[in-house]
Design a protein around this motif. Structure first.
Motif, PDB file in Angstrom:
ATOM      1  N   MET A 204      -8.388 -11.598  -1.174  1.00  0.00           N
ATOM      2  CA  MET A 204      -7.649 -10.429  -1.617  1.00  0.00           C
ATOM      3  C   MET A 204      -6.729  -9.952  -0.504  1.00  0.00           C
ATOM      4  N   ILE A 205      -5.495  -9.614  -0.877  1.00  0.00           N
ATOM      5  CA  ILE A 205      -4.572  -8.909   0.007  1.00  0.00           C
ATOM      6  C   ILE A 205      -4.770  -7.419  -0.225  1.00  0.00           C
ATOM      7  N   GLN A 206      -4.939  -6.652   0.856  1.00  0.00           N
ATOM      8  CA  GLN A 206      -5.100  -5.204   0.740  1.00  0.00           C
ATOM      9  C   GLN A 206      -4.074  -4.513   1.629  1.00  0.00           C
ATOM     10  N   LEU A 207      -3.326  -3.570   1.057  1.00  0.00           N
ATOM     11  CA  LEU A 207      -2.400  -2.729   1.803  1.00  0.00           C
ATOM     12  C   LEU A 207      -2.945  -1.309   1.758  1.00  0.00           C
ATOM     13  N   SER A 208      -3.084  -0.670   2.907  1.00  0.00           N
ATOM     14  CA  SER A 208      -3.710   0.650   2.905  1.00  0.00           C
ATOM     15  C   SER A 208      -3.121   1.541   3.984  1.00  0.00           C
ATOM     16  N   GLY A 209      -3.156   2.835   3.679  1.00  0.00           N
ATOM     17  CA  GLY A 209      -2.770   3.875   4.613  1.00  0.00           C
ATOM     18  C   GLY A 209      -3.681   5.060   4.405  1.00  0.00           C
ATOM     19  N   ALA A 210      -3.278   6.229   4.860  1.00  0.00           N
ATOM     20  CA  ALA A 210      -4.135   7.403   4.769  1.00  0.00           C
ATOM     21  C   ALA A 210      -4.407   7.813   3.327  1.00  0.00           C
ATOM     22  N   ASP A 211      -3.375   7.753   2.466  1.00  0.00           N
ATOM     23  CA  ASP A 211      -3.519   8.254   1.092  1.00  0.00           C
ATOM     24  C   ASP A 211      -3.097   7.242   0.043  1.00  0.00           C
TER      25      ASP A 211
ATOM     26  N   GLU B 282       6.969   4.096   7.127  1.00  0.00           N
ATOM     27  CA  GLU B 282       5.602   4.340   7.560  1.00  0.00           C
ATOM     28  C   GLU B 282       4.917   3.028   7.886  1.00  0.00           C
ATOM     29  N   SER B 283       3.800   3.115   8.634  1.00  0.00           N
ATOM     30  CA  SER B 283       3.032   1.923   8.983  1.00  0.00           C
ATOM     31  C   SER B 283       1.944   1.698   7.948  1.00  0.00           C
ATOM     32  N   VAL B 284       1.846   0.474   7.464  1.00  0.00           N
ATOM     33  CA  VAL B 284       0.851   0.094   6.465  1.00  0.00           C
ATOM     34  C   VAL B 284      -0.022  -1.005   7.070  1.00  0.00           C
ATOM     35  N   LEU B 285      -1.324  -0.899   6.859  1.00  0.00           N
ATOM     36  CA  LEU B 285      -2.250  -1.916   7.339  1.00  0.00           C
ATOM     37  C   LEU B 285      -2.428  -2.987   6.273  1.00  0.00           C
ATOM     38  N   LEU B 286      -2.093  -4.219   6.622  1.00  0.00           N
ATOM     39  CA  LEU B 286      -2.221  -5.352   5.710  1.00  0.00           C
ATOM     40  C   LEU B 286      -3.442  -6.166   6.124  1.00  0.00           C
TER      41      LEU B 286
END
Length: 333
Positions: free
Chosen positions: A315-322, A274-278
């Motif tokens: 801060m490093i943030q990794l995010s997706g839909a859930d 899946e694609s993750v936004l960093l």
């Protein structure tokens, strides 16, 4: 013998942009330099800039540069004064610019001062009023939910309700959000500490919006709210969300502190890529870098070039839909 000093005139201070009151963020280089314009000194006199507290007590008796940098100054109210004088200058820390002697001869303060207000924002922790960080609600009886945060109330505070994509659905200055009328689905609650004018509106994407015109800081955590009318589905959905959150919540970065390049590592439990936004985010919630990266089953490692970042906490943030994962790091020179 009577010796009379030369003529003095404090005149009017101004700034190159015409502003007389500045609101800036602590430890943030953006907007921290105040460009002061001083009047021309009368022949035979000298002119100096001083910085005082709000009670006109001198903190810096001799400012050498008219472009005054307040980066790193502690929260509080500061005043920039001009001092016209003859003789030997005697300004010292703690003296009152309006009543204490500042020269061996004649002296006077400027007719006005430039005000600089530094207000801190905080990366708070939030929870419900009874201490919960996750909620499961029935779609038929969605109540008002009360929340609490860990800020010291140095700055205004609001709560934001978003959907799973981060689109803002509700904004409140009180400690309650209304979940009535929401359809079944996954929602998120954020806290935000800010200064200046709050700018975000319902419909904005929380990650792509300047939420306030000065400083702002989102809460370090979010509260996930699952709304459904089927109890067994609630349990299943909530369990699935927790597994996904845990799958990438354990984010590791090294080296930390970092100078130039840093490795970001996380474990992905899903079989499909899946694609993750960093994102790289500063203390005020501003996104400094972002990129989409593929998350593959197992251990994932990515290298970031952080050489352009200033010193500070990020801060490093990794995010997706859930799902979402965070890790703080320190940048040094």
């Amino acid at each position: 013998n009577i010796n009379r000093g030369g003529e003095v005139d404090g005149g009017m201070l101004s700034t190159t942009d015409g502003t007389s009151i500045y609101n800036i963020c602590p430890f943030n280089q953006i907007g921290a330099i105040i460009p002061v314009v001083t009047p021309e000194a009368i022949a035979g006199s000298a002119y100096r800039l001083v910085i005082t507290d709000e009670d006109n007590r001198i903190l810096f008796p001799d400012v050498q540069n008219n472009n005054i940098n307040f980066d790193g100054a502690m929260p509080g109210e500061y005043r920039i004064w001009g001092i016209s004088f003859t003789g030997d200058y005697r300004g010292q820390f703690g003296l009152d610019v309006l009543s204490d002697p500042l020269s061996t001869e004649c002296y006077t303060a400027s007719d006005n001062f430039i005000t600089v207000i530094i207000t801190d924002t905080e990366n708070s922790q939030i929870s419900t009023a009874d201490g919960m960080d996750t909620l499961t609600l029935s779609g038929d009886t969605n109540p008002l939910i009360a929340f609490q945060n860990t800020t010291s109330e140095a700055a205004p505070y609001r709560y934001l309700l978003t959907d799973a994509t981060g689109t803002i659905l509700q904004i409140t200055e009180t400690d309650q959000l209304d979940f009535s009328g929401l359809t079944n689905g996954v929602y998120q609650v954020y806290g935000i500490s800010y200064t200046g004018v709050f700018q975000a509106e319902v419909g904005d994407l929380i990650t792509d919006t300047d939420l306030a015109d000065l400083c702002f800081a989102l809460s370090e955590n979010i509260i996930t709210v699952v709304i459904t009318s089927q109890t067994n589905l609630v349990q299943k959905t909530n369990s699935s969300l927790q597994q996904k959150a845990l799958a990438i919540f354990e984010v590791q970065v090294y080296p930390n502190p970092v100078r130039d390049r840093m490795m970001v590592q996380f474990e992905w439990q899903e079989k499909e890529t899946e694609s993750v936004l960093l994102r790289v985010i500063d203390q005020n919630g501003r996104i400094l870098q972002q990129q989409n990266i593929p998350a593959q089953f197992g251990k994932n490692t990515y290298e970031l070039n952080l050489s352009n970042l200033p010193e500070g906490l990020f801060m490093i943030q990794l995010s997706g839909a859930d799902y979402q994962g965070k890790k703080r790091f320190i940048k040094v020179q």
